[in-house]
Design a protein around this motif. Structure first.
Motif, PDB file in Angstrom:
ATOM      1  N   PHE A  56     -16.310   0.249  -5.047  1.00  0.00           N
ATOM      2  CA  PHE A  56     -17.039  -0.018  -6.286  1.00  0.00           C
ATOM      3  C   PHE A  56     -16.728   1.007  -7.368  1.00  0.00           C
ATOM      4  O   PHE A  56     -16.429   0.651  -8.512  1.00  0.00           O
ATOM      5  N   TRP A  57     -16.802   2.280  -7.019  1.00  0.00           N
ATOM      6  CA  TRP A  57     -16.685   3.321  -8.042  1.00  0.00           C
ATOM      7  C   TRP A  57     -15.252   3.634  -8.450  1.00  0.00           C
ATOM      8  O   TRP A  57     -15.018   4.230  -9.500  1.00  0.00           O
ATOM      9  N   THR A  58     -14.261   3.277  -7.631  1.00  0.00           N
ATOM     10  CA  THR A  58     -12.875   3.573  -7.992  1.00  0.00           C
ATOM     11  C   THR A  58     -12.101   2.344  -8.438  1.00  0.00           C
ATOM     12  O   THR A  58     -11.105   2.470  -9.139  1.00  0.00           O
ATOM     13  N   GLY A  59     -12.524   1.162  -7.994  1.00  0.00           N
ATOM     14  CA  GLY A  59     -11.803  -0.057  -8.341  1.00  0.00           C
ATOM     15  C   GLY A  59     -10.549  -0.283  -7.525  1.00  0.00           C
ATOM     16  O   GLY A  59      -9.748  -1.170  -7.841  1.00  0.00           O
ATOM     17  N   ILE A  60     -10.359   0.491  -6.458  1.00  0.00           N
ATOM     18  CA  ILE A  60      -9.167   0.273  -5.637  1.00  0.00           C
ATOM     19  C   ILE A  60      -9.326  -1.017  -4.829  1.00  0.00           C
ATOM     20  O   ILE A  60     -10.423  -1.538  -4.659  1.00  0.00           O
ATOM     21  N   ARG A  61      -8.216  -1.520  -4.332  1.00  0.00           N
ATOM     22  CA  ARG A  61      -8.207  -2.741  -3.535  1.00  0.00           C
ATOM     23  C   ARG A  61      -8.570  -2.418  -2.084  1.00  0.00           C
ATOM     24  O   ARG A  61      -8.403  -1.297  -1.626  1.00  0.00           O
ATOM     25  N   VAL A  62      -9.017  -3.432  -1.357  1.00  0.00           N
ATOM     26  CA  VAL A  62      -9.411  -3.241   0.042  1.00  0.00           C
ATOM     27  C   VAL A  62      -8.236  -2.717   0.864  1.00  0.00           C
ATOM     28  O   VAL A  62      -8.386  -1.794   1.663  1.00  0.00           O
ATOM     29  N   GLY A  63      -7.047  -3.275   0.675  1.00  0.00           N
ATOM     30  CA  GLY A  63      -5.866  -2.810   1.404  1.00  0.00           C
ATOM     31  C   GLY A  63      -5.543  -1.358   1.124  1.00  0.00           C
ATOM     32  O   GLY A  63      -5.086  -0.621   2.003  1.00  0.00           O
ATOM     33  N   GLU A  64      -5.788  -0.921  -0.103  1.00  0.00           N
ATOM     34  CA  GLU A  64      -5.563   0.484  -0.461  1.00  0.00           C
ATOM     35  C   GLU A  64      -6.589   1.370   0.222  1.00  0.00           C
ATOM     36  O   GLU A  64      -6.255   2.453   0.717  1.00  0.00           O
ATOM     37  N   LEU A  65      -7.827   0.918   0.266  1.00  0.00           N
ATOM     38  CA  LEU A  65      -8.879   1.675   0.966  1.00  0.00           C
ATOM     39  C   LEU A  65      -8.537   1.830   2.441  1.00  0.00           C
ATOM     40  O   LEU A  65      -8.636   2.920   3.002  1.00  0.00           O
ATOM     41  N   LEU A  66      -8.115   0.743   3.063  1.00  0.00           N
ATOM     42  CA  LEU A  66      -7.819   0.769   4.501  1.00  0.00           C
ATOM     43  C   LEU A  66      -6.599   1.626   4.841  1.00  0.00           C
ATOM     44  O   LEU A  66      -6.458   2.072   5.976  1.00  0.00           O
ATOM     45  N   ILE A  94      -8.249  10.915  -5.760  1.00  0.00           N
ATOM     46  CA  ILE A  94      -7.770  10.114  -4.635  1.00  0.00           C
ATOM     47  C   ILE A  94      -6.387   9.615  -5.016  1.00  0.00           C
ATOM     48  O   ILE A  94      -6.201   9.006  -6.074  1.00  0.00           O
ATOM     49  N   ARG A  95      -5.423   9.868  -4.150  1.00  0.00           N
ATOM     50  CA  ARG A  95      -4.041   9.429  -4.375  1.00  0.00           C
ATOM     51  C   ARG A  95      -3.837   8.102  -3.662  1.00  0.00           C
ATOM     52  O   ARG A  95      -4.076   7.982  -2.467  1.00  0.00           O
ATOM     53  N   ILE A  96      -3.406   7.090  -4.403  1.00  0.00           N
ATOM     54  CA  ILE A  96      -3.121   5.771  -3.850  1.00  0.00           C
ATOM     55  C   ILE A  96      -1.607   5.604  -3.830  1.00  0.00           C
ATOM     56  O   ILE A  96      -0.962   5.550  -4.877  1.00  0.00           O
ATOM     57  N   ASP A  97      -1.031   5.548  -2.629  1.00  0.00           N
ATOM     58  CA  ASP A  97       0.414   5.344  -2.537  1.00  0.00           C
ATOM     59  C   ASP A  97       0.807   4.462  -1.352  1.00  0.00           C
ATOM     60  O   ASP A  97       1.991   4.308  -1.056  1.00  0.00           O
ATOM     61  N   GLU A  98      -0.196   3.863  -0.699  1.00  0.00           N
ATOM     62  CA  GLU A  98       0.076   2.955   0.410  1.00  0.00           C
ATOM     63  C   GLU A  98      -0.965   1.845   0.408  1.00  0.00           C
ATOM     64  O   GLU A  98      -2.034   1.973  -0.187  1.00  0.00           O
ATOM     65  N   SER A  99      -0.620   0.770   1.106  1.00  0.00           N
ATOM     66  CA  SER A  99      -1.537  -0.350   1.220  1.00  0.00           C
ATOM     67  C   SER A  99      -1.460  -0.910   2.643  1.00  0.00           C
ATOM     68  O   SER A  99      -0.403  -0.863   3.280  1.00  0.00           O
ATOM     69  N   TYR A 100      -2.585  -1.426   3.120  1.00  0.00           N
ATOM     70  CA  TYR A 100      -2.677  -2.004   4.461  1.00  0.00           C
ATOM     71  C   TYR A 100      -2.618  -3.523   4.355  1.00  0.00           C
ATOM     72  O   TYR A 100      -3.234  -4.123   3.476  1.00  0.00           O
ATOM     73  N   THR A 101      -1.851  -4.119   5.268  1.00  0.00           N
ATOM     74  CA  THR A 101      -1.773  -5.570   5.386  1.00  0.00           C
ATOM     75  C   THR A 101      -1.769  -5.932   6.859  1.00  0.00           C
ATOM     76  O   THR A 101      -1.242  -5.175   7.684  1.00  0.00           O
ATOM     77  N   ARG A 102      -2.356  -7.055   7.196  1.00  0.00           N
ATOM     78  CA  ARG A 102      -2.280  -7.569   8.568  1.00  0.00           C
ATOM     79  C   ARG A 102      -1.440  -8.829   8.502  1.00  0.00           C
ATOM     80  O   ARG A 102      -1.775  -9.791   7.834  1.00  0.00           O
ATOM     81  N   LEU A 103      -0.295  -8.819   9.208  1.00  0.00           N
ATOM     82  CA  LEU A 103       0.652  -9.924   9.169  1.00  0.00           C
ATOM     83  C   LEU A 103       1.061 -10.291  10.585  1.00  0.00           C
ATOM     84  O   LEU A 103       1.554  -9.429  11.334  1.00  0.00           O
ATOM     85  N   LYS A 104       0.818 -11.519  10.957  1.00  0.00           N
ATOM     86  CA  LYS A 104       1.162 -12.017  12.300  1.00  0.00           C
ATOM     87  C   LYS A 104       0.593 -11.106  13.385  1.00  0.00           C
ATOM     88  O   LYS A 104       1.289 -10.664  14.287  1.00  0.00           O
ATOM     89  N   SER A 105      -0.684 -10.792  13.260  1.00  0.00           N
ATOM     90  CA  SER A 105      -1.432  -9.961  14.216  1.00  0.00           C
ATOM     91  C   SER A 105      -0.939  -8.523  14.306  1.00  0.00           C
ATOM     92  O   SER A 105      -1.218  -7.828  15.278  1.00  0.00           O
ATOM     93  N   LYS A 106      -0.199  -8.066  13.306  1.00  0.00           N
ATOM     94  CA  LYS A 106       0.277  -6.680  13.287  1.00  0.00           C
ATOM     95  C   LYS A 106      -0.255  -5.976  12.052  1.00  0.00           C
ATOM     96  O   LYS A 106      -0.290  -6.536  10.962  1.00  0.00           O
ATOM     97  N   ASP A 107      -0.667  -4.729  12.247  1.00  0.00           N
ATOM     98  CA  ASP A 107      -1.126  -3.893  11.143  1.00  0.00           C
ATOM     99  C   ASP A 107       0.085  -3.245  10.484  1.00  0.00           C
ATOM    100  O   ASP A 107       0.904  -2.633  11.170  1.00  0.00           O
ATOM    101  N   ILE A 108       0.179  -3.384   9.175  1.00  0.00           N
ATOM    102  CA  ILE A 108       1.320  -2.845   8.440  1.00  0.00           C
ATOM    103  C   ILE A 108       0.809  -1.968   7.297  1.00  0.00           C
ATOM    104  O   ILE A 108       0.004  -2.402   6.477  1.00  0.00           O
ATOM    105  N   ILE A 109       1.261  -0.727   7.259  1.00  0.00           N
ATOM    106  CA  ILE A 109       1.001   0.183   6.145  1.00  0.00           C
ATOM    107  C   ILE A 109       2.317   0.293   5.383  1.00  0.00           C
ATOM    108  O   ILE A 109       3.349   0.657   5.947  1.00  0.00           O
ATOM    109  N   SER A 110       2.276  -0.049   4.096  1.00  0.00           N
ATOM    110  CA  SER A 110       3.504  -0.042   3.308  1.00  0.00           C
ATOM    111  C   SER A 110       3.216   0.452   1.898  1.00  0.00           C
ATOM    112  O   SER A 110       2.063   0.636   1.510  1.00  0.00           O
ATOM    113  N   SER A 111       4.270   0.618   1.139  1.00  0.00           N
ATOM    114  CA  SER A 111       4.124   0.987  -0.269  1.00  0.00           C
ATOM    115  C   SER A 111       3.508  -0.194  -1.007  1.00  0.00           C
ATOM    116  O   SER A 111       3.719  -1.342  -0.629  1.00  0.00           O
ATOM    117  N   PRO A 112       2.783   0.088  -2.073  1.00  0.00           N
ATOM    118  CA  PRO A 112       2.235  -1.014  -2.872  1.00  0.00           C
ATOM    119  C   PRO A 112       3.349  -1.892  -3.436  1.00  0.00           C
ATOM    120  O   PRO A 112       4.511  -1.484  -3.496  1.00  0.00           O
TER     121      PRO A 112
END
Length: 86
Positions: free
Chosen positions: A25-35, A49-67
């Motif tokens: 709420f207070w930063t406006g970051i995306r859920v994937g960025e939070l995770l 807070i430095r935002i330089d990665e994002s979380y995605t779940r793809l085909k039952s796998k957790d993926i942390i990648s660049s935005p």
């Protein structure tokens, strides 16, 4: 603010969910960025807070990648109250 306060109160007994909601709420970051946040991404002294990665779940796998875009890599200033909660 009324809806924010109602929801915040409703989850106040679930500290991790409450804290995540506050950050979103207070930063406006995306859920994937939070995770994708790590402890070292948060500088409490500088209130950043430095935002330089994002979380995605793809085909039952957790993926942390660049935005998806360069503009998504950013540093966000957080207010004093959120800093104290963190």
């Amino acid at each position: 603010m009324e809806e924010f306060n109602k929801f915040s109160d409703a989850i106040s007994n679930k500290h991790e969910a409450w804290m995540g909601f506050q950050i979103l709420f207070w930063t406006g970051i995306r859920v994937g960025e939070l995770l994708a946040l790590k402890v070292e991404d948060i500088d409490l002294e500088a209130r950043l807070i430095r935002i330089d990665e994002s979380y995605t779940r793809l085909k039952s796998k957790d993926i942390i990648s660049s935005p998806k875009t360069e503009n998504s890599i950013r540093t966000i200033v957080i207010h004093e109250e959120l800093t104290e909660e963190l």
